[in-house]
Enzyme design. Sequence first.
Site, mmCIF file in Angstrom:
data_model
loop_
_atom_site.group_PDB
_atom_site.id
_atom_site.type_symbol
_atom_site.label_atom_id
_atom_site.label_comp_id
_atom_site.label_asym_id
_atom_site.label_seq_id
_atom_site.Cartn_x
_atom_site.Cartn_y
_atom_site.Cartn_z
ATOM 1 C CE LYS A 148 -3.847 1.772 2.862
ATOM 2 N NZ LYS A 148 -4.659 1.508 4.072
ATOM 3 C CB SER A 176 -8.176 3.081 3.050
ATOM 4 O OG SER A 176 -7.277 2.509 3.979
ATOM 5 C CB SER A 202 -8.260 0.115 5.887
ATOM 6 O OG SER A 202 -8.995 1.286 5.679
HETATM 7 N N1 GLN Z 1 -13.265 3.303 6.352
HETATM 8 C C1 GLN Z 1 -12.718 3.723 7.619
HETATM 9 C C2 GLN Z 1 -12.338 5.176 7.524
HETATM 10 O O1 GLN Z 1 -12.620 5.745 6.554
HETATM 11 C C3 GLN Z 1 -11.539 2.879 7.972
HETATM 12 C C4 GLN Z 1 -10.343 3.235 7.203
HETATM 13 C C5 GLN Z 1 -9.125 2.513 7.664
HETATM 14 O O2 GLN Z 1 -9.191 1.471 8.296
HETATM 15 N N2 GLN Z 1 -7.989 3.085 7.356
HETATM 16 O O3 GLN Z 1 -11.783 5.747 8.417
#
Ligand code: GLN
Length: 484
Positions: free
Chosen positions: A78, A153, A177
């Site tokens: 990532k 994400s 995420s």
């Molecule tokens: N979807 C969640 C957010 O937008 C989790 C994102 C994540 O785990 N980085 O914060």
Amino acid sequence: MNIFDMTIHELHTALQGKQVSSLEATTAMLARIEAVEPRVGSFITVTPEQALADAAAADIRIAAGATDVLTGIPVALKDIFLTEGIRTTCGSRILDNFIPPYSATSYEKLKERGAVLLGKLNQDEFAMGSSNESSAYGSTRNPWDTSCIPGGSSGGSAAAVAAREAIATLGTDTGGSIRQPASHCGCVGLKPTYGRVSRYGVIAYASSLDQVGPLTRDVTDCAIMLGAVAGHDPKDSTSVDTPVPDYAASLTRGVKGLKIGLPKEYFIAGLDADVQKAMDAAIETYRRLGAEFVDISLPHTDYAVATYYLIATAEASSNLARYDGVRFGHRAEADGLLGMYTKSRSEGFGAEVKRRIMLGTYALSSGYYDAYYVKAQKVRTLIMNDFITAFANVDVMLTPVAPTPAFKIGEKVNDPLQMYLSDIFTIPVNLAGTCAMSLPAGYSASGLPIGVQLIGKPFGEEAILQAGHAFEQATEWHTRKATI
Ligand code: GLN
């Protein structure tokens, strides 16, 4: 068998048996990336030169007798992991031309083991999102249906595994995420216990919640990758100094007598029928394998999303203060220092990141701090206690990962609240600081993958990996491949 279809352990066997060299495997992966990227868009940066150099070095090590399971294996990261000398954007325009001067510990660890870096993967901007649509580099598409989101994400990390553009990848999980994109793309994804993996060199979103973890084709690969990155790091004081078990060696213990908790708050009315079906089938499979089910309750579940969006945004507003056009990234021309800060940040950050910074700054501002931030911290403790109480009676928990399969690109982008609610089953685990894994467990009527979540006790990664492995042995969901 195509090289790009292989798992880590399969490719390792082929490399050791000299059926293929790492250079050949890496060349095959780069060709695969070139062929499918126009349809999927998993990568922000492909690093062919780095990959070929890594592969050549791995081949020398293998020829000299190296038997490490990761030596010569092409992986991708990532774009939140710092990679020395390799552009790292975190999905943001503000870091568009950022070349880190050092590397994340997890990348260093993979490198030491002889893994090959294929490139940096797309993600929501600063890991804020559940669909990959907040990336400044376009949204990655779900390899199972390119009109759908891959999740977020770590959407690029999941899509790259599903599209067989990397053998395995790393992502990060602050509120789901890793697990939610793994579920939407039909891969295995594990969020370790807070403190299990170093966060050094991982661009911070919400520091009390962020964890690094693998996205892979199967549970064995997940155990291999977790073992590679786990462990204490003197450079991250929140990484815990407890021994790292040999995760891969203990996979086959089975689930006979294992006590699996079903938290009643996770089986809500709005649950998608296909998700419910996958859950029911998973419960049936575990029963057949000799596990025992216990009804449990996590009474504060309802407050988790609101609590998360106060704590995560508060931490983000502080963490993202460093992107000011002076120390990092994009710098706009403007009159005066304040004008330069304002313009750089206005141009550099996308809408979702701005929304979060404003929310978090508000929650931390004097007059509101006690009402929002301090209150959220107290509720976080209640949520943590829910898990401690429930885990007194069960070994692991089984829940859905997301309330629905992958949704369409564009469907929720204008409705942040709907988007936030897609993490309703993953967020409590981050607040509690414990570990959880998403496992392929079925498909929707329209052919989209569905995952189920195994939640473990703090530092109970072995138990969820074992339970996941037993499930995988009894099912064939993880063997299906997206036609892309
Ligand atoms: N979807 C969640 C957010 O937008 C989790 C994102 C994540 O785990 N980085 O914060």
